[in-house]
Design a protein around this motif. Structure first.
Motif, short mmCIF file in Angstrom:
data_model
loop_
_atom_site.label_atom_id
_atom_site.label_comp_id
_atom_site.label_asym_id
_atom_site.label_seq_id
_atom_site.Cartn_x
_atom_site.Cartn_y
_atom_site.Cartn_z
N TYR A 178 0.83 -1.21 0.00
CA TYR A 178 0.00 0.00 0.00
C TYR A 178 0.86 1.27 0.00
O TYR A 178 0.44 2.31 -0.51
CB TYR A 178 -0.92 -0.01 1.22
CG TYR A 178 -1.92 1.12 1.27
CD1 TYR A 178 -3.03 1.14 0.42
CD2 TYR A 178 -1.76 2.18 2.17
CE1 TYR A 178 -3.95 2.16 0.48
CE2 TYR A 178 -2.68 3.21 2.23
CZ TYR A 178 -3.77 3.20 1.38
OH TYR A 178 -4.69 4.23 1.44
N ARG A 190 -0.90 2.98 -2.84
CA ARG A 190 -1.87 3.72 -2.02
C ARG A 190 -3.30 3.61 -2.56
O ARG A 190 -4.08 4.55 -2.52
CB ARG A 190 -1.45 5.19 -1.91
CG ARG A 190 -0.04 5.36 -1.35
CD ARG A 190 0.28 6.77 -0.96
NE ARG A 190 1.68 6.89 -0.56
CZ ARG A 190 2.23 7.97 -0.03
NH1 ARG A 190 1.48 9.05 0.19
NH2 ARG A 190 3.51 7.99 0.30
N ASP A 213 -2.55 5.23 6.44
CA ASP A 213 -2.91 6.55 5.94
C ASP A 213 -2.42 7.65 6.86
O ASP A 213 -1.90 8.69 6.42
CB ASP A 213 -4.43 6.65 5.76
CG ASP A 213 -4.92 5.94 4.49
OD1 ASP A 213 -6.12 5.59 4.42
OD2 ASP A 213 -4.09 5.73 3.57
N LEU A 222 1.46 7.85 6.52
CA LEU A 222 1.87 8.46 5.26
C LEU A 222 1.59 9.96 5.24
O LEU A 222 2.41 10.77 4.76
CB LEU A 222 1.16 7.77 4.09
CG LEU A 222 1.62 6.33 3.77
CD1 LEU A 222 0.66 5.67 2.80
CD2 LEU A 222 3.04 6.36 3.21
#
Length: 1114
Positions: A65, A69, A152, A155
């Motif tokens: 991911y 993403r 998430d 990041l």
């Protein structure tokens, strides 16, 4: 996968029970998919909710991911799958959390204010990342590594402008910790990564200290700092934002980001609040059947605590989901009861690439820690620069005193005997190449128990397969770990087709190879079609190499024409006959034959007769079909070497009552039959005269027996053990299943005979793995094996499908058998059929299990229709006086003539032995002293006795003095006659043979049913063996009389009289002595000589080969 099933009565919507699944993660969705597949009666309605805003995704691939993403690329099933589900069977919600359970009221309440009633509740709540009590996850810069939301946040934080060049730390050196470290290390904003580990080396749950040291060095070589033997005692912040970590020695590690990956904590809050018993160390306590302390509430996956253990790997959770789905749907079915599946110790083997380092562990990789060493104080053998010689290796384990557990109630042998005993290990350590291997063996070196690998995991698949098969090693242990590699390459060519190359999705090598043969020409295509490589990715190197090897292989085209009469394969003929609905051999010949007027031959007639039976199943003794049958089918009994027949009634699964056994004994005594128990668990009655067959079968049918079809290319038997009926080890009802299968497939004609076997447990007493289809019960269902056989070229069956629920077994076998009947070549056993199939076992799986060709519904319908046409062929004969007439030995007299002398051996009658060699025998008209010019026309039978037909040849035997003659009527060709005896084995059987014609010359011949010598009906010459010839006679018909031009009986008897040629047990003529073989005396013209010119005296000829002559034998 389009799961095969037997249509059963569906449960109405009002009667369905609701199963509420709490959690839509990897385990929750695995359970849902399995249940939807197995619940064929639709007795359940599934309701589930997932707290995340996403559909179920692959958490194992979270690291990916960071690159794309895109959560949809991680979805286990895309949105269309959910849309295709029947809302009356499956309802799901995302972004909704279950907040309470009431086990008494059987309700679940969600944070949306909904209260849902359930009949059963399955908790699949998973786990959450563990955090020390002093860690506040709300502090900016503090993260965990568990789900998409966690990533998430991480990041987004790392992408901030002020985070460029920041330092990051990962607390925890386990699998997930190293994955997190690698993902963070690859972020462009991170300048330095530090791993903090409490133990002295990373991956301490998978490796020992030396293996961990190699990993440590490899990680440090990447520029990642690793601090071992330490823990964080406090977070350091500045203005409320993380600035560093304070360790237990008060040193400080500067960092702006920290990811905690120190383990998981089962999410059991929902259960605890409901009063469900939980482990003090967290985890919902479940029993072997995954039942919690609350009625009708179960737990699976990381939230479940089984025997005090929780599991963070995906495989144990998938296993739990499979067990629970099975127990909900398969314990009580239309196919019979089945034992509940129980949770067993899961296989924790794994192979991963972590921080760029290949790491694997398999089997009992920590067996040394749990078992007694063979010699106390003895260090394990370490291989560094020196590879042990064979002598050194063989010396390992010598002089060992055997340890015996006196409390053991029984002796144990083989693998089981050494499992709990002492162990030894071999170690290979190459610090320069970054490679470490440690393999653990039983003390005698015969069995590999497990091992660990770092740097080089190329042999992981092969070694794991060895451990799982629990078979003794074929090479010394040292050859597995040092020196010459036991598996020369990582190409996969030394792997069996059933070897698992992808543990995440249980993909075998055979499946990959089949996909490549079916057109998959890239790794991407293989990943799409098999899902291999879409999990952890550890199988990618092997997957790539298998692709390279298989792409280099070339195929070969072969002619598959049935015979010279038909320029197409059996499979093509089958399809033409099916589509055009052709029902007779004559019609097939005129439609697709090379020569529309041909009679056919001993190859195409039985093959097409089998096709007609497989499609329309009309009685094979009907006039349209009788001429197409070989002798066994022609008289519904197996012909034996003395011209008599065997009687084999069906005994499904070998289960028989005492009353029926008594009947078999009474019939055998009445008709003087030899009796023997067969390998297929039936009773054979040998030595039946052809004329007695209808009477014998009348008595058997009256006693409740049916034809066993031992004479046909059809189902013979389905062998079984006693299974759960009696055996203390039984898991499945092998007898019940075998009876059901035998009753279902009885009478079905196929390209070759086929047999089945059903074993009630893995002890395999029914030898199911040596059958065309076999079932072995496990605690999960039935393992289905296909395409095995015994005989001259035995083949071990191939595992086709594992853990198949009882309700699905029969449809899978239906399709397998019908596809075999459709596509196999003439006289091709299932083993050869599979070997010749492009794509092999994986192609077969795709056709049968996944409906790749879209024909499964057709196969189902064809099998159902074929089964619906069953008739007991012998019962039809017993009730039809006209058919019974065909069993007379001679049509012109009720007298009978023995063919071979009988002897007594071990208290039973059997025929005298054949001679050991077959010398040339030419019987010619010149052997008869009377010239043909003075022979006379003599009436031998009536036309009606021969039952002439326009759609097939008919034949019968007549007695003339002591001679036996065969008469034939061939449509459009007329009447023919020959002697009845085939000189090859002196068997009086020619009228039983198939009549055919040579496609080149048009000559008409009869093919001897014993060993297929073909004699022309016009002059008696043998078309395929010049060592033999017979007499042929002129025939004419006057009104209803059939007349033959014959010499006097005395003249003919002197040449072909039965008494002269009967095989008798006596002194052998020739080199062989009685002591060597037992003698055979041929009374009459001497063996090995032919008449001299003029019919007076004989001359010697060169002996021919025996019946093993490959020129002629069938």
């Amino acid at each position: 996968m389009d799961t095969p099933t037997i249509v059963q009565d569906k449960v109405s919507m009002a009667e369905r029970k609701t199963i509420f699944v709490v959690g839509l993660g990897m385990i929750g969705i695995a359970f849902i998919e399995k249940l939807l597949s197995l619940d064929e009666t639709r007795q359940y309605r599934i309701v589930t909710c997932g707290e995340e805003m996403y559909l179920a995704y692959n958490r194992v691939s979270l690291t990916e991911y960071f690159q794309h993403r895109n959560v949809e690329k991680l979805y286990l099933n895309d949105a269309s799958w959910y849309a295709q589900q029947d809302p009356e069977r499956f309802v799901f919600c995302i972004g909704e959390t279950a907040i309470s359970i009431d086990p008494n009221l059987h309700t679940v309440t969600t944070d949306k204010g909904r209260s849902v009633g359930y009949d059963y509740c399955v908790l699949a709540t998973g786990s959450e990342a563990s955090l020390p009590s002093f860690v506040d996850p709300t502090i900016p810069g503090v993260f965990v590594y568990r789900n998409i939301a966690d990533l998430d946040k991480l990041l987004a934080y790392a992408d901030q402008e002020n985070m460029r060049g920041c330092k990051a730390s990962v607390v925890g050196g386990g699998l997930l910790g190293l994955e997190a470290a690698k993902a963070i290390h690859d972020l462009p904003s991170i300048s330095q990564v530090t791993i903090l580990n409490r133990s002295s080396f990373p991956l301490s749950r998978q490796l020992d200290d030396m293996g961990g040291e190699i990993v440590l060095r490899r990680i440090e070589g990447m520029g990642v700092e690793v601090i071992t033997n330490t823990s964080v005692k406090e977070l350091k912040t500045q203005d409320g934002i993380l600035s560093g970590l304070i360790l237990t020695d008060d040193s400080v590690v500067e960092c702006q980001i920290v990811v905690y990956s120190i383990g998981i904590t089962p999410r059991d809050d929902l259960a605890r609040d409901a009063g469900i018993e939980c482990n003090a160390k967290r985890g919902i306590i479940v029993d072997d059947y995954l039942q919690t302390s609350a009625k009708d509430v179960f737990a699976i996956g990381e939230c479940a605590s089984w025997k005090g253990n929780t599991y963070g790997l995906i495989a144990p959770g998938i296993e739990m989901a499979d067990i629970l789905a099975f127990n909900f749907t398969q314990v009580q079915t239309e196919a019979g009861g089945f034992a509940k599946r129980k949770m067993n110790n899961p296989d924790m083997s794994t192979r991963l690439k972590l921080m760029g380092v290949d790491v694997a562990c398999f089997g009992q990789y920590f067996a040394e820690n749990n078992k007694v060493r063979r010699n106390a104080g003895t260090k394990h053998v370490r291989i560094t620069d020196v590879v042990p010689s064979a002598e050194t290796t063989s010396a390992l384990g010598q002089g060992v005193k055997k340890i015996r557990n006196a409390s053991s109630p029984k002796k144990r042998h083989g693998y089981a005997a050494v499992m709990d005993g002492p162990v030894e290990s071999l170690v290979y350590r190459d610090p320069f190449g970054g490679v470490y291997k440690k393999y653990i063996f039983t003390a005698d070196g015969k069995y590999l128990l497990g091992g660990m690998m770092v740097g080089d995991t190329s042999e992981y698949i092969q070694l794991l397969a060895i451990v799982k098969k629990k078979k003794p090693l074929e090479i010394p242990p040292a050859e597995l770990i040092g020196g010459k590699k036991p598996f020369p390459s990582d190409s996969g060519i030394y792997l069996d087709d059933d070897a698992q190359i992808c543990s995440c999705h249980n993909v075998t090598k055979g499946r990959v190879v089949a996909c490549i043969k079916d057109g998959a020409d890239s790794v991407a295509a293989l990943k799409t079609q098999t899902k291999a490589g879409t999990g952890c990715g550890g199988c990618m190197p092997l997957l790539t190499n298998i692709l390279k090897v298989e792409m280099k292989k070339a195929g070969h085209a072969l002619s598959t024409n049935l015979c010279p009469h038909f320029a197409m394969s059996r499979a093509d003929i089958f399809n033409v006959v099916r589509v055009k609905k052709l029902r007779t051999f004559d019609k097939i010949m005129t439609t697709i034959g090379v020569n529309k007027d041909s009679l056919g031959c001993e190859i195409c007639k039985p093959a097409i007769g089998s096709i007609l039976s497989s499609l329309w199943n009309e009685h094979i003794m009907d006039s349209a079909h009788h001429a197409n049958q070989d002798t066994n089918d022609r008289f519904l009994a197996n012909i034996q070497r003395n011209g008599t027949f065997s009687v084999i009634p069906r005994v499904p699964a070998g289960e028989i009552t005492p009353d029926k056994l008594i009947v078999l004994g009474q019939v055998a005594k009445k008709y003087g039959l030899y009796t023997k128990i067969t390998g297929g668990q039936r009773v054979d009655l040998f030595g039946a005269q052809k004329a007695d067959l209808p009477s014998i079968w009348k008595e058997l049918i009256d006693a409740g027996f049916e034809s066993g079809h031992a004479y046909g290319k059809a189902l013979r038997t389905v062998k079984s053990c006693v299974g759960t009926s009696w055996c203390r080890y039984g898991i499945g009802d092998s007898v019940g299943m075998a009876i059901r299968l035998e009753e279902r497939y009885k009478g079905i004609r196929s390209p070759h005979k086929f047999k089945g076997g059903v074993s009630g447990c893995v002890r395999e007493c029914a030898e199911a793995q040596g059958k065309d289809f076999g079932l072995i019960a496990t605690d999960k269902g039935w393992n289905i094996f296909v395409c095995g056989n015994g005989g001259a070229n035995p083949k071990h069956a191939v595992l086709f499908a594992k853990d198949v629920p009882p309700t699905q077994v029969i449809r899978i076998l239906d399709r397998f058998l019908m596809y075999y009947i459709r596509t196999a070549d003439k006289l091709m056993r299932t083993a050869r059929w599979l070997e010749s199939m492009e794509g092999g076992i994986e192609k077969l799986r795709k056709v049968i299990l996944e409906d790749e060709l879209g024909i499964c519904e057709d196969l189902d319908q064809e099998m159902d229709a074929l089964i619906g046409t069953f008739q007991d062929e012998w019962k039809v004969v017993v009730e039809d006086p006209e058919k019974q007439k065909r069993f007379r030995q001679f049509i012109n007299t009720d007298e009978r003539r023995p063919q071979t002398e009988e002897i007594i051996e071990r208290g039973q009658k059997r025929p005298a032995d054949w001679e050991k060699t077959s010398l040339p025998i030419h019987i010619r008209q010149s052997d008869i002293r009377t010239p043909k010019s003075i022979w006379k026309w003599r009436r031998v039978a009536s036309v009606q006795d021969l039952r002439p037909s326009d759609i097939g040849a008919t034949s019968a035997a007549v007695r003339y003095g002591d001679s036996q003659l065969a008469i034939f009527h061939v449509p459009r060709k007329g009447y023919f006659a020959t002697q009845q005896m085939c000189p090859h084995k002196r068997a009086f059987v020619l009228e039983h043979g198939i009549v055919g014609d040579d496609p080149k010359t048009g000559q008409i011949y009869v093919s001897c049913p014993m060993h297929k010598r073909n004699f022309t009906l016009t002059n008696g010459s043998c078309m395929n063996d010049e060592s033999y010839s017979i007499l042929a006679f002129d025939v004419k018909v006057e009104e209803d009389d059939i007349l033959l031009l014959l010499p006097d009986t005395s003249e003919l008897d002197a040449v072909i009289g039965t008494s002269n040629w009967m095989i008798r047990q006596g002194n052998a003529a020739g080199a062989a002595t009685d002591e060597q073989y037992g003698g055979v005396e041929i009374v009459g013209p001497s063996v090995g000589i032919v008449p001299a010119q003029g019919g007076v005296g004989y001359e010697q000829v060169v002996p021919a080969v025996s019946c093993g002559d490959t020129r002629l034998d069938w």
